[in-house]
Design a protein around this motif. Structure first.
Motif, PDB file in Angstrom:
ATOM      1  N   VAL A 121      -1.784   4.661  24.599  1.00  0.00           N
ATOM      2  CA  VAL A 121      -2.285   3.279  24.616  1.00  0.00           C
ATOM      3  C   VAL A 121      -3.746   3.271  25.069  1.00  0.00           C
ATOM      4  CG1 VAL A 121      -1.977   0.960  25.569  1.00  0.00           C
ATOM      5  CG2 VAL A 121       0.027   2.399  25.113  1.00  0.00           C
ATOM      6  N   SER A 122      -4.038   4.031  26.110  1.00  0.00           N
ATOM      7  CA  SER A 122      -5.412   4.093  26.632  1.00  0.00           C
ATOM      8  C   SER A 122      -6.356   4.710  25.610  1.00  0.00           C
ATOM      9  CB  SER A 122      -5.442   4.914  27.931  1.00  0.00           C
ATOM     10  OG  SER A 122      -4.692   4.280  28.940  1.00  0.00           O
ATOM     11  N   ALA A 123      -5.890   5.757  24.924  1.00  0.00           N
ATOM     12  CA  ALA A 123      -6.736   6.432  23.935  1.00  0.00           C
ATOM     13  C   ALA A 123      -7.073   5.500  22.772  1.00  0.00           C
ATOM     14  CB  ALA A 123      -6.039   7.689  23.421  1.00  0.00           C
ATOM     15  N   LEU A 124      -6.084   4.750  22.302  1.00  0.00           N
ATOM     16  CA  LEU A 124      -6.350   3.813  21.208  1.00  0.00           C
ATOM     17  C   LEU A 124      -7.248   2.677  21.685  1.00  0.00           C
ATOM     18  CD1 LEU A 124      -5.948   2.956  18.305  1.00  0.00           C
ATOM     19  CD2 LEU A 124      -3.820   1.800  18.985  1.00  0.00           C
ATOM     20  N   SER A 125      -7.057   2.218  22.906  1.00  0.00           N
ATOM     21  CA  SER A 125      -7.923   1.170  23.460  1.00  0.00           C
ATOM     22  C   SER A 125      -9.373   1.632  23.495  1.00  0.00           C
ATOM     23  CB  SER A 125      -7.456   0.793  24.875  1.00  0.00           C
ATOM     24  OG  SER A 125      -6.167   0.226  24.860  1.00  0.00           O
ATOM     25  N   ASP A 126      -9.586   2.862  23.920  1.00  0.00           N
ATOM     26  CA  ASP A 126     -10.944   3.419  23.956  1.00  0.00           C
ATOM     27  C   ASP A 126     -11.538   3.510  22.556  1.00  0.00           C
ATOM     28  OD1 ASP A 126     -10.732   3.649  26.681  1.00  0.00           O
ATOM     29  OD2 ASP A 126     -10.245   5.790  26.666  1.00  0.00           O
ATOM     30  N   GLU A 127     -10.705   3.907  21.591  1.00  0.00           N
ATOM     31  CA  GLU A 127     -11.164   3.998  20.206  1.00  0.00           C
ATOM     32  C   GLU A 127     -11.558   2.623  19.666  1.00  0.00           C
ATOM     33  OE1 GLU A 127     -11.746   5.461  16.170  1.00  0.00           O
ATOM     34  OE2 GLU A 127     -11.907   6.295  18.199  1.00  0.00           O
ATOM     35  N   LEU A 128     -10.777   1.612  19.972  1.00  0.00           N
ATOM     36  CA  LEU A 128     -11.076   0.259  19.495  1.00  0.00           C
ATOM     37  C   LEU A 128     -12.400  -0.251  20.060  1.00  0.00           C
ATOM     38  CD1 LEU A 128      -7.511  -1.316  19.819  1.00  0.00           C
ATOM     39  CD2 LEU A 128      -8.685  -0.717  17.690  1.00  0.00           C
ATOM     40  N   LYS A 129     -12.655   0.063  21.317  1.00  0.00           N
ATOM     41  CA  LYS A 129     -13.903  -0.367  21.944  1.00  0.00           C
ATOM     42  C   LYS A 129     -15.100   0.420  21.410  1.00  0.00           C
ATOM     43  CE  LYS A 129     -11.713  -1.869  26.264  1.00  0.00           C
ATOM     44  NZ  LYS A 129     -11.552  -1.592  27.721  1.00  0.00           N
ATOM     45  N   LYS A 130     -14.884   1.694  21.173  1.00  0.00           N
ATOM     46  CA  LYS A 130     -15.992   2.560  20.762  1.00  0.00           C
ATOM     47  C   LYS A 130     -16.370   2.380  19.298  1.00  0.00           C
ATOM     48  CE  LYS A 130     -17.317   7.455  20.500  1.00  0.00           C
ATOM     49  NZ  LYS A 130     -16.857   8.864  20.763  1.00  0.00           N
ATOM     50  N   ASN A 131     -15.395   2.306  18.425  1.00  0.00           N
ATOM     51  CA  ASN A 131     -15.677   2.345  16.992  1.00  0.00           C
ATOM     52  C   ASN A 131     -15.297   1.089  16.215  1.00  0.00           C
ATOM     53  OD1 ASN A 131     -16.782   5.020  16.937  1.00  0.00           O
ATOM     54  ND2 ASN A 131     -14.708   5.838  17.134  1.00  0.00           N
ATOM     55  N   PHE A 132     -14.696   0.106  16.885  1.00  0.00           N
ATOM     56  CA  PHE A 132     -14.319  -1.123  16.189  1.00  0.00           C
ATOM     57  C   PHE A 132     -14.970  -2.362  16.797  1.00  0.00           C
ATOM     58  CE2 PHE A 132     -11.175   1.913  14.893  1.00  0.00           C
ATOM     59  CZ  PHE A 132     -10.792   1.536  13.625  1.00  0.00           C
ATOM     60  N   GLY A 133     -15.804  -2.168  17.782  1.00  0.00           N
ATOM     61  CA  GLY A 133     -16.534  -3.279  18.373  1.00  0.00           C
ATOM     62  C   GLY A 133     -15.690  -4.242  19.180  1.00  0.00           C
ATOM     63  N   VAL A 134     -14.502  -3.818  19.597  1.00  0.00           N
ATOM     64  CA  VAL A 134     -13.631  -4.687  20.388  1.00  0.00           C
ATOM     65  C   VAL A 134     -14.093  -4.672  21.843  1.00  0.00           C
ATOM     66  CG1 VAL A 134     -11.282  -5.091  21.192  1.00  0.00           C
ATOM     67  CG2 VAL A 134     -11.680  -4.296  18.852  1.00  0.00           C
ATOM     68  N   LYS A 135     -14.299  -5.848  22.407  1.00  0.00           N
ATOM     69  CA  LYS A 135     -14.782  -5.936  23.787  1.00  0.00           C
ATOM     70  C   LYS A 135     -13.669  -6.136  24.800  1.00  0.00           C
ATOM     71  CE  LYS A 135     -19.469  -7.545  22.742  1.00  0.00           C
ATOM     72  NZ  LYS A 135     -20.491  -8.610  22.990  1.00  0.00           N
ATOM     73  N   THR A 136     -12.735  -7.032  24.480  1.00  0.00           N
ATOM     74  CA  THR A 136     -11.667  -7.351  25.419  1.00  0.00           C
ATOM     75  C   THR A 136     -10.318  -7.087  24.778  1.00  0.00           C
ATOM     76  OG1 THR A 136     -13.010  -9.095  26.421  1.00  0.00           O
ATOM     77  CG2 THR A 136     -10.649  -9.130  26.883  1.00  0.00           C
ATOM     78  N   ILE A 137      -9.514  -6.251  25.433  1.00  0.00           N
ATOM     79  CA  ILE A 137      -8.191  -5.888  24.926  1.00  0.00           C
ATOM     80  C   ILE A 137      -7.130  -6.337  25.927  1.00  0.00           C
ATOM     81  CG2 ILE A 137      -6.640  -3.963  24.369  1.00  0.00           C
ATOM     82  CD1 ILE A 137      -9.096  -2.416  23.408  1.00  0.00           C
ATOM     83  N   ILE A 138      -6.101  -7.014  25.415  1.00  0.00           N
ATOM     84  CA  ILE A 138      -4.975  -7.422  26.242  1.00  0.00           C
ATOM     85  C   ILE A 138      -3.720  -6.722  25.718  1.00  0.00           C
ATOM     86  CG2 ILE A 138      -3.533  -9.326  27.048  1.00  0.00           C
ATOM     87  CD1 ILE A 138      -5.929 -11.161  26.678  1.00  0.00           C
ATOM     88  N   PRO A 139      -3.191  -5.741  26.447  1.00  0.00           N
ATOM     89  CA  PRO A 139      -1.960  -5.081  26.009  1.00  0.00           C
ATOM     90  C   PRO A 139      -0.768  -6.028  26.107  1.00  0.00           C
ATOM     91  CG  PRO A 139      -3.157  -3.748  27.625  1.00  0.00           C
ATOM     92  CD  PRO A 139      -3.747  -5.132  27.650  1.00  0.00           C
ATOM     93  N   VAL A 140       0.070  -5.999  25.081  1.00  0.00           N
ATOM     94  CA  VAL A 140       1.290  -6.809  25.066  1.00  0.00           C
ATOM     95  C   VAL A 140       2.447  -5.891  24.698  1.00  0.00           C
ATOM     96  CG1 VAL A 140       2.443  -8.852  24.155  1.00  0.00           C
ATOM     97  CG2 VAL A 140      -0.068  -8.785  24.245  1.00  0.00           C
TER      98      VAL A 140
END
Length: 353
Positions: A121-140
Motif C-alpha cells: 500500500v505504501s509503495a503504491l502510494s509513493d508511486e501515485l505521488k511521484k508519477n501521477f501527480g497525486v497530492k493527498t491520498i486517503i486509504p480506504v
C-alpha cells in the motif's frame, strides 16, 4: 445539533449531485500495473482527479479482489471530482495474472505478514505521488484489508469499512480448527508444527481452488497462473492466522474512521463494535458510521450512502467530531450519538446481537 444538520445538508446535496450526474459518461479508467520487482506486481485502476484540490481515495482490496473503478459508489465519487484508485495485493489474481511468463511470483515459498501487504500500500502510494501527480491520498480498506490497514501508521486519515477485526469473527470454524491443531502440537513437538501447517494449507487450497476457478472465468484472467493464484490466496490466509485488532497499535497521528453494516454477520459486527467501543473510550475523536439495510459489502449494497459518507468526511470539518452516526439509506435523517450516549448505543447494539 450542528453536526446533525451539516451531515443532513451534505447527504441531501451530494445525493442530488450524484443522481444528476450518474447518467453522464464514465470518467476515463486506466487499468495499470505497478512493478515493485520483476516478480511482484500490483494491478490497479485509476481515475485521475480533474483538480488537485480534492483528495484521491485509495481503495484497498477485499480478500478476493479489489473494488472496480466503474462500481457505482466509486463513479459517484469520481463525478464529484475525487481521484479514485483501486488496488490489488501482489498475491491476488488480478496481479498474478499479469506476471510475465516463466516469472515465479515473489510470494511462492515466502512467508508474508500483514505488514508486508501494508508495504505494498505504501509503495503504491509513493508511486501515485511521484508519477501521477497525486497530492493527498486517503486509504480506504474493506473487510480483509482492514487487518492490513490496522498495521499502517503513516497516513493522517484511514477509513476502515466493514473491517476484519479478528480472524475468529470472520472464519470461526477455521480459526477453531487452527486453535485445535496448535493445541495438539504439545503431544508431537517435533513434527506437530509441520503437520499443523500441512493440514491448514490443505483446507486453504480446497477453499481457494473454487474461488480461482470462478474469478478467472468471470474476468478472463490468465488460467496458466491458476496454481500461483491459489498459492497467493493461501498466503493471505496464512498472514491473517490468529489476527486480532490491536487498538493500541494505532499511531497518534493517524485517525481511523469506521464504517459498519447493520446486516453484517452478527459475530463480525459484534467484534467490530467491541473494537470501536475500546477506541471510543481511549481516543478523543473516535468516529464511526453504521449503515442500516446493508450487508457486508456496503459499497455494492448501499453505494449512495457509502459515497456520501466518504464525501462528508473530506468535505466537512470532522476533526473534533466523536461518536457514531446511524445512517438510514435513502433518507436525510442520520442519527448522531456522542459521548456517553454513543457508548450506550454501541453497548446496547452489541448486547442485541
Amino acid at each position: 445539533m450542528k453536526i446533525k444538520n451539516s451531515l443532513n445538508v451534505l447527504i441531501i446535496s451530494s445525493f442530488i449531485l450524484a443522481l444528476s450526474s450518474f447518467n453522464s459518461a464514465f470518467a476515463k479508467i486506466e487499468d495499470l500495473t505497478f512493478k515493485m520487482a520483476s516478480n511482484r506486481l500490483l494491478a490497479f485502476q485509476i481515475i485521475r482527479a480533474p483538480k488537485d484540490t480534492l483528495p484521491t481515495f485509495l481503495f484497498l482490496p477485499g480478500v478476493n479482489r479489489s473494488l472496480l473503478a466503474d462500481d457505482k459508489a466509486l463513479q459517484i465519487l469520481s463525478r464529484q471530482g475525487f481521484g479514485i484508485v483501486t488496488m490489488n495485493f501482489s498475491t491476488q489474481p488480478f496481479s498474478v495474472s499479469r506476471l510475465e511468463k516463466s516469472i515465479k511470483p515473489s510470494f511462492v515459498g515466502t512467508t508474508y505478514k500483514l505488514e508486508d501487504l501494508a508495504t505494498e500500500v505504501s509503495a503504491l502510494s509513493d508511486e501515485l505521488k511521484k508519477n501521477f501527480g497525486v497530492k493527498t491520498i486517503i486509504p480506504v480498506s474493506i473487510s480483509f484489508s482492514g487487518a492490513v490497514s490496522s498495521t499502517m501508521q503513516n497516513a493522517p486519515l484511514i477509513i476502515d469499512a466493514v473491517p476484519m477485526t479478528s480472524s475468529a469473527a470472520v472464519n470461526p470454524d477455521l480459526e477453531a480448527y487452527r486453535t485445535y491443531l496448535k493445541s495438539m502440537e504439545i503431544f508431537n513437538p517435533i513434527f506437530g508444527p509441520a503437520l499443523t501447517r500441512s493440514l491448514l494449507d490443505q483446507a486453504y487450497y480446497k477453499k481457494w481452488n473454487d474461488q480461482v476457478d470462478s474469478i478467472t472465468k468471470q474476468f478472463n484472467l490468465n488460467s496458466d497462473r491458476d496454481s500461483d493464484m491459489v498459492e497467493g490466496y493461501t498466503v493471505l490466509s496464512r498472514a491473517s492466522e490468529g489476527f486480532v485488532w490491536d487498538t493500541k497499535n494505532t499511531a497518534a497521528q493517524t485517525r481511523r474512521i469506521f464504517i459498519f453494516a447493520r446486516n453484517d454477520s452478527a459475530l463480525l459486527l459484534k467484534d467490530q463494535l467491541s473494537v470501536f467501543l475500546k477506541v471510543l473510550e481511549t481516543t478523543p475523536n473516535a468516529l464511526a458510521f453504521i449503515v442500516n439495510d446493508s450487508g457486508h459489502v456496503v459499497p455494492t449494497e448501499q453505494p449512495e450512502a457509502y459515497a456520501n459518507i466518504l464525501m462528508y468526511l473530506v468535505s466537512a470539518d470532522t476533526k473534533a467530531v466523536s461518536g457514531i452516526f446511524e445512517v438510514q439509506p435513502g433518507t436525510d435523517k442520520p442519527k448522531f450519538y456522542k459521548g456517553n450516549e454513543a457508548k450506550q448505543y454501541v453497548t446496547n447494539l452489541i448486547n442485541s446481537l
